[in-house]
Motif scaffolding. Structure first.
Motif, PDB file in Angstrom:
ATOM      1  N   ARG A 155       0.555  -8.562  -3.382  1.00 52.71           N
ATOM      2  CA  ARG A 155       0.637  -7.543  -2.335  1.00 52.71           C
ATOM      3  C   ARG A 155       1.328  -8.155  -1.120  1.00 52.71           C
ATOM      4  NH1 ARG A 155      -3.345  -3.166  -2.485  1.00 52.71           N
ATOM      5  NH2 ARG A 155      -2.650  -2.791  -0.340  1.00 52.71           N
TER       6      ARG A 155
ATOM      7  N   TYR B 267      -0.920  -8.017   1.760  1.00 46.59           N
ATOM      8  CA  TYR B 267      -2.080  -8.913   1.670  1.00 46.59           C
ATOM      9  C   TYR B 267      -1.630 -10.151   0.886  1.00 46.59           C
ATOM     10  CZ  TYR B 267      -4.973  -4.897   3.011  1.00 46.59           C
ATOM     11  OH  TYR B 267      -5.535  -3.823   3.674  1.00 46.59           O
TER      12      TYR B 267
ATOM     13  N   THR C 260      -7.150  -5.704  -2.572  1.00 46.75           N
ATOM     14  CA  THR C 260      -6.447  -6.001  -1.323  1.00 46.75           C
ATOM     15  C   THR C 260      -6.352  -7.507  -1.093  1.00 46.75           C
ATOM     16  OG1 THR C 260      -8.545  -5.662  -0.178  1.00 46.75           O
ATOM     17  CG2 THR C 260      -6.997  -3.802  -0.227  1.00 46.75           C
TER      18      THR C 260
ATOM     19  N   GLU D  44       0.816  -1.217   0.000  1.00 47.80           N
ATOM     20  CA  GLU D  44       0.000   0.000   0.000  1.00 47.80           C
ATOM     21  C   GLU D  44       0.849   1.267   0.000  1.00 47.80           C
ATOM     22  OE1 GLU D  44      -3.751   2.132   2.299  1.00 47.80           O
ATOM     23  OE2 GLU D  44      -2.943   0.228   3.048  1.00 47.80           O
TER      24      GLU D  44
END
Length: 521
Positions: A491, A494, A483, A432
């Motif tokens: 990610r 995530y 996400t 993020e």
């Protein structure tokens, strides 16, 4: 005013396939911003995946495609791909296309990552793309108009329908061409990254053109990174086909340790996202990674393009080890289409890598890209043949915010700056914090002006940068919204997939995103 029945933007396999199945029914004009034989398709060293062997079956190919795509695939589209693919391949072979054969005359079928069967057809060893492009160009010679060196800078939309394209040539001259249907086949966006297997022209043009016109864009957060690019002089020198690993090559560190041995049951032939992340992890720890080709029988003869690539960059194949680095390779998402290539805008179609058919899900199975271009190019051609366009009624489009666009281009970034941002923050591994930084970086530019204004007074170079900024912003914001980790989208914050997101596509439209607010940044 120049008119034709069908305009095709691009000159790769998807574009040429569409023209191949259209030229006997419609007048076709193809636009390519460079030369007709310069495309990602021509660079494709791998082959075409098709269940043509008696030991294989379309259901097995279907299951392998779904597994590689991390269950995000459109199953109907996948079934169309794997069932129609072998029919098209045999059709083209009957028309004169030749694939590599064994000594007994049977088709030589290769093995690649994610495939449980040997089902990869090759031509010229590792020159399948070049062979197919040459075959199609020969078939189309004298039957379609191919306009080279003319860049499409805008889709012309009138009353909700695409009625043509606006182009610019290297001299800066702008022209308008009108047609009953327009087919986008402009390729992907891997050229937006520092390390890429793609032609330098693959800079997200098609995505940006469609987005500016108001088409729905989907799944662009899913970017596939090819694990094995030849690494020479600090750059990605060219692609090393997955077929080399299919013939026995393995990935090792400088001390000979095999890096895929305990990562995945398929080891070096695991899906590309898994292999690319394993290499990325080793490199982040300071290790150098090599492709050990010592077990590949007659590697020089089997892979002539690779031998030429190594010689060109001073890499000695006799050492048995080739230095490699992952590079951006393929966009799984794109312009959202149905199973006939129809976009959300009437009269506008999209095929090949620029389109989001849903066949690749979150991660493309090796050698399904040429197959997609063939199958869905043919399906789009069939739909376009039935297209009936209303009479053309031209009106001048207002140059909204034109003063803003002229001011904005004074501060455009260099292409290398965009590539650095994408590689650093929107690359193989994302989080993020990095994505938010990239988003703010893109939003320092007046993206709303780029969407709503005519760009015809700008140079081709400026338009290319603008399209890269728009495509980069779309990829970044989509990656922020997803996400979870799935396929080509990983990610670190995530790291696991969310099953309830299995079929959720993150779509983008210029109205939905309220891009006018971006001008405040």
């Amino acid at each position: 005013m120049m008119e034709t029945e069908v305009i095709i933007v691009g000159s790769g396999v998807a574009a040429l396939t569409t023209a191949y199945y259209l030229h006997e029914h419609k007048n076709v004009t193809i636009f390519t911003k460079t030369k007709k034989d310069e495309s990602n398709s021509r660079l494709a060293q791998g082959g075409v995946a098709a269940s043509v062997s008696p030991e294989d079956d379309w259901r097995c190919h279907f299951e392998d495609t779904i597994a590689a795509g991390c269950q995000h695939n459109d199953e109907k589209a996948v079934e169309l791909l794997v069932r129609e693919g072998p029919k098209r391949i045999r059709e083209w072979m009957n028309a004169g296309l030749t694939f590599d054969v064994n000594q007994d005359g049977s088709l030589h079928l290769g093995q690649e990552g994610g495939h449980r069967k040997r089902r990869i057809l090759h031509a010229g060893g590792d020159q399948t793309g070049r062979t197919i492009v040459s075959f199609l160009l020969e078939k189309l010679k004298g039957h379609v108009a191919i306009i080279e060196g003319e860049c499409v800078i805008e889709l012309i939309i009138q009353h909700g329908r695409c009625i043509g394209v606006k182009t610019k040539n290297p001299l800066g001259q702008t022209s308008c061409y009108y047609a009953g249907a327009v087919v986008l086949a402009a390729g992907g966006c891997a050229g937006m990254y520092a390390f890429s297997s793609n032609a330098a022209t693959a800079t997200g043009d098609g995505i940006a053109l469609a987005y500016r016109a108001g088409a729905v864009i989907a799944d662009v957060e899913f970017i596939q990174f090819h694990p094995t690019m030849l690494f020479a002089a600090g750059k990605a020198a060219g692609l090393i086909s997955e077929a080399v690993r299919g013939e026995g090559a393995v990935l090792v560190t400088e001390d000979g340790r095999r890096i895929m041995e305990h990562i995945h049951p398929l080891q070096d032939l695991a899906p590309r996202d898994i292999v690319a992340r394993a290499i990325y992890d080793e490199m982040s720890k300071g290790h150098h990674v090599y492709l050990d080709i010592s077990a590949v029988h007659r590697c020089h003869e089997r892979f002539p393009a690779l031998a030429h690539l190594c010689a060109e960059h001073g890499i000695d194949m006799e050492t048995g080890r080739l230095p490699i680095v992952p590079g951006a390779h393929f966009l799984m998402g794109g312009v959202f289409v149905n199973d006939c290539g129809q976009t959300s805008i009437q009269g506008l179609y999209a095929v090949g890598e620029v389109a989001c058919t849903g066949v690749h899900g979150a991660n493309r199975l090796a050698s399904n890209s040429l197959l997609e271009g063939i199958v869905f190019g043919a399906r789009a051609a069939e739909a376009v043949r039935k297209e009936t366009a209303p009479p053309l009624q031209l009106r001048k489009r207002p140059n909204d915010m034109q003063s803003d666009i002229k001011k904005a281009v004074r501060n455009l970034p260099e292409i290398t700056a965009i590539q650095t941002i994408m590689s650093t923050y929107v690359g193989i591994v994302r989080d993020e914090q990095g994505l938010q930084y990239a988003k703010k970086w893109f939003e320092q530019f007046p993206l709303s002006a780029f969407v709503d204004s005519s760009l015809e007074d700008l140079s081709i170079e400026e338009i290319t940068v603008i399209h890269m900024l728009l495509a980069g912003w779309l990829i970044t914001t989509s990656a922020l919204q997803r996400t979870e980790s799935r396929g080509g989208h990983y990610r670190s914050d995530y790291p696991f997939a969310r099953e309830q997101w299995k079929k959720r596509r993150i779509c983008r439209t210029k109205n939905e995103l309220n891009v006018t607010s971006m001008a405040e940044h």
